[in-house]
Design a protein around this motif. Structure first.
Motif, PDB file in Angstrom:
ATOM      1  N   ALA A  75       0.830  -1.206   0.000  1.00  0.00           N
ATOM      2  CA  ALA A  75       0.000   0.000   0.000  1.00  0.00           C
ATOM      3  C   ALA A  75       0.870   1.263   0.000  1.00  0.00           C
ATOM      4  O   ALA A  75       0.580   2.230  -0.709  1.00  0.00           O
ATOM      5  CB  ALA A  75      -0.938   0.000   1.200  1.00  0.00           C
ATOM      6  N   LEU A  76       1.943   1.234   0.769  1.00  0.00           N
ATOM      7  CA  LEU A  76       2.846   2.383   0.820  1.00  0.00           C
ATOM      8  C   LEU A  76       3.534   2.610  -0.526  1.00  0.00           C
ATOM      9  O   LEU A  76       3.617   3.731  -1.021  1.00  0.00           O
ATOM     10  CB  LEU A  76       3.901   2.164   1.915  1.00  0.00           C
ATOM     11  CG  LEU A  76       4.968   3.240   2.069  1.00  0.00           C
ATOM     12  CD1 LEU A  76       4.344   4.558   2.527  1.00  0.00           C
ATOM     13  CD2 LEU A  76       6.049   2.784   3.038  1.00  0.00           C
ATOM     14  N   MET A  77       4.004   1.541  -1.142  1.00  0.00           N
ATOM     15  CA  MET A  77       4.801   1.674  -2.363  1.00  0.00           C
ATOM     16  C   MET A  77       3.970   1.979  -3.612  1.00  0.00           C
ATOM     17  O   MET A  77       4.511   2.413  -4.611  1.00  0.00           O
ATOM     18  CB  MET A  77       5.624   0.404  -2.599  1.00  0.00           C
ATOM     19  CG  MET A  77       6.768   0.241  -1.648  1.00  0.00           C
ATOM     20  SD  MET A  77       7.964   1.592  -1.789  1.00  0.00           S
ATOM     21  CE  MET A  77       8.229   1.969  -0.080  1.00  0.00           C
ATOM     22  N   VAL A  78       2.664   1.768  -3.578  1.00  0.00           N
ATOM     23  CA  VAL A  78       1.828   2.124  -4.729  1.00  0.00           C
ATOM     24  C   VAL A  78       1.151   3.477  -4.521  1.00  0.00           C
ATOM     25  O   VAL A  78       0.413   3.932  -5.384  1.00  0.00           O
ATOM     26  CB  VAL A  78       0.776   1.041  -5.058  1.00  0.00           C
ATOM     27  CG1 VAL A  78       1.455  -0.282  -5.372  1.00  0.00           C
ATOM     28  CG2 VAL A  78      -0.248   0.906  -3.944  1.00  0.00           C
ATOM     29  N   PRO A  81       7.346   7.744  -0.474  1.00  0.00           N
ATOM     30  CA  PRO A  81       7.098   6.815   0.635  1.00  0.00           C
ATOM     31  C   PRO A  81       8.190   6.915   1.697  1.00  0.00           C
ATOM     32  O   PRO A  81       9.334   7.251   1.400  1.00  0.00           O
ATOM     33  CB  PRO A  81       7.132   5.438  -0.046  1.00  0.00           C
ATOM     34  CG  PRO A  81       7.954   5.643  -1.270  1.00  0.00           C
ATOM     35  CD  PRO A  81       7.777   7.059  -1.688  1.00  0.00           C
ATOM     36  N   MET A  82       7.840   6.640   2.935  1.00  0.00           N
ATOM     37  CA  MET A  82       8.817   6.653   4.015  1.00  0.00           C
ATOM     38  C   MET A  82       8.789   5.328   4.766  1.00  0.00           C
ATOM     39  O   MET A  82       7.740   4.908   5.253  1.00  0.00           O
ATOM     40  CB  MET A  82       8.538   7.778   4.998  1.00  0.00           C
ATOM     41  CG  MET A  82       9.605   7.905   6.072  1.00  0.00           C
ATOM     42  SD  MET A  82       9.201   9.161   7.293  1.00  0.00           S
ATOM     43  CE  MET A  82       8.793   8.138   8.697  1.00  0.00           C
ATOM     44  N   PHE A 118      10.030  -7.062   0.062  1.00  0.00           N
ATOM     45  CA  PHE A 118      10.135  -5.611   0.250  1.00  0.00           C
ATOM     46  C   PHE A 118      10.990  -4.972  -0.836  1.00  0.00           C
ATOM     47  O   PHE A 118      10.620  -3.956  -1.417  1.00  0.00           O
ATOM     48  CB  PHE A 118      10.709  -5.297   1.639  1.00  0.00           C
ATOM     49  CG  PHE A 118       9.650  -5.102   2.688  1.00  0.00           C
ATOM     50  CD1 PHE A 118       8.656  -6.043   2.877  1.00  0.00           C
ATOM     51  CD2 PHE A 118       9.647  -3.981   3.487  1.00  0.00           C
ATOM     52  CE1 PHE A 118       7.663  -5.876   3.836  1.00  0.00           C
ATOM     53  CE2 PHE A 118       8.661  -3.788   4.455  1.00  0.00           C
ATOM     54  CZ  PHE A 118       7.673  -4.729   4.625  1.00  0.00           C
ATOM     55  N   SER A 119      12.159  -5.546  -1.111  1.00  0.00           N
ATOM     56  CA  SER A 119      13.060  -4.939  -2.102  1.00  0.00           C
ATOM     57  C   SER A 119      12.472  -5.019  -3.509  1.00  0.00           C
ATOM     58  O   SER A 119      12.619  -4.085  -4.300  1.00  0.00           O
ATOM     59  CB  SER A 119      14.442  -5.584  -2.045  1.00  0.00           C
ATOM     60  OG  SER A 119      14.376  -6.962  -2.307  1.00  0.00           O
ATOM     61  N   ASN A 120      11.764  -6.100  -3.828  1.00  0.00           N
ATOM     62  CA  ASN A 120      11.174  -6.218  -5.163  1.00  0.00           C
ATOM     63  C   ASN A 120       9.980  -5.295  -5.366  1.00  0.00           C
ATOM     64  O   ASN A 120       9.738  -4.826  -6.484  1.00  0.00           O
ATOM     65  CB  ASN A 120      10.795  -7.667  -5.467  1.00  0.00           C
ATOM     66  CG  ASN A 120      11.992  -8.489  -5.887  1.00  0.00           C
ATOM     67  OD1 ASN A 120      12.991  -7.948  -6.365  1.00  0.00           O
ATOM     68  ND2 ASN A 120      11.913  -9.791  -5.719  1.00  0.00           N
ATOM     69  N   VAL A 121       9.219  -5.024  -4.309  1.00  0.00           N
ATOM     70  CA  VAL A 121       8.134  -4.041  -4.440  1.00  0.00           C
ATOM     71  C   VAL A 121       8.727  -2.658  -4.715  1.00  0.00           C
ATOM     72  O   VAL A 121       8.212  -1.902  -5.541  1.00  0.00           O
ATOM     73  CB  VAL A 121       7.233  -4.013  -3.178  1.00  0.00           C
ATOM     74  CG1 VAL A 121       6.253  -2.848  -3.236  1.00  0.00           C
ATOM     75  CG2 VAL A 121       6.457  -5.307  -3.041  1.00  0.00           C
ATOM     76  N   ILE A 122       9.827  -2.336  -4.043  1.00  0.00           N
ATOM     77  CA  ILE A 122      10.500  -1.053  -4.295  1.00  0.00           C
ATOM     78  C   ILE A 122      11.002  -1.009  -5.735  1.00  0.00           C
ATOM     79  O   ILE A 122      10.852   0.007  -6.431  1.00  0.00           O
ATOM     80  CB  ILE A 122      11.654  -0.848  -3.296  1.00  0.00           C
ATOM     81  CG1 ILE A 122      11.092  -0.671  -1.883  1.00  0.00           C
ATOM     82  CG2 ILE A 122      12.506   0.368  -3.691  1.00  0.00           C
ATOM     83  CD1 ILE A 122      12.129  -0.717  -0.791  1.00  0.00           C
ATOM     84  N   LYS A 123      11.590  -2.104  -6.202  1.00  0.00           N
ATOM     85  CA  LYS A 123      12.069  -2.174  -7.579  1.00  0.00           C
ATOM     86  C   LYS A 123      10.911  -1.982  -8.560  1.00  0.00           C
ATOM     87  O   LYS A 123      11.028  -1.249  -9.547  1.00  0.00           O
ATOM     88  CB  LYS A 123      12.754  -3.516  -7.817  1.00  0.00           C
ATOM     89  CG  LYS A 123      13.330  -3.669  -9.213  1.00  0.00           C
ATOM     90  CD  LYS A 123      14.059  -4.993  -9.371  1.00  0.00           C
ATOM     91  CE  LYS A 123      14.651  -5.103 -10.768  1.00  0.00           C
ATOM     92  NZ  LYS A 123      15.364  -6.376 -10.957  1.00  0.00           N
TER      93      LYS A 123
END
Length: 200
Positions: free
Chosen positions: A33-36, A41-42, A85-90
């Motif tokens: 939810a944060l990354m979309v 985002p923080m 987590f890292s792949n959602v950021i990617k």
């Protein structure tokens, strides 16, 4: 069972696999939810491995593991939690659709909600529209039961690929290239979220 007390908050560690799985899934849901979300985002240091402050909401004065970055925890969760987590950021970095500089217009988002006045509803879904046709569908199910949803039609000549389903085990919970074969409906598990991308 270890019990931590901090400012009337009680935090209990547990070996119950169902509780631990739910906690992990909820962390993935909130991170997605944060990354979309539009804007910047923080994250907090340690979110990428599920760092806990044991219920202490004001840990500033603690010179202990509550505030340390726990490298062994990161190593232990590299293949599941950290990978997700890292792949959602990617994924966010690779899709400009999540980085609008202005408020979204009606042409840029479609809400798939017809139950706004129902305070018991714990489901939210929407499609972010991309000018090139690479739409993204997101749905969040906070109910404690499965919901079978009718998916919107993808743009012309495209079909839905499943990128995220937080109910699935790692590494199936996030596949950057997407998994084809998504039909007209999708059963979204309790306390989980999905992300579908329209692709050729």
């Amino acid at each position: 069972m270890k019990v931590w007390k901090a400012e009337e908050v009680v935090y209990r560690e547990t070996n119950d696999t169902s509780i631990r799985a739910l906690r992990s899934r909820q962390m993935k849901n909130f991170h997605l939810a944060l990354m979309v979300s539009q804007g910047t985002p923080m994250m907090l240091m340690g979110d990428e491995y599920g760092h806990t402050r044991n219920g202490n909401n004001n840990s500033y004065g603690h010179d202990s593991a509550i505030n340390f970055f726990l490298w062994d925890e990161l190593d232990a969760r590299k293949r599941d939690h950290f990978r997700f987590f890292s792949n959602v950021i990617k994924y966010r970095h690779e899709h400009k659709i999540f980085r609008h500089e202005n408020f979204l217009s009606e042409k840029e988002i479609t809400w798939h909600e017809d139950n706004w006045d129902n305070y018991e509803s714990k489901f939210l879904a929407f499609t972010l529209h991309d000018k090139s046709g690479g739409d993204v569908y997101l749905a969040f199910n906070a109910h404690d039961y499965f919901l079978k949803v009718l998916l919107p039609s993808p743009p012309t000549k495209r079909r839905w690929f499943r990128v995220v389903d937080t109910n699935l085990e790692s590494p199936d919970d996030l596949v950057l290239d997407g998994v084809p074969g998504i039909g007209k409906t999708y059963s979204i598990a309790p306390f989980s979220s999905i992300l579908l991308e329209a692709k050729f």
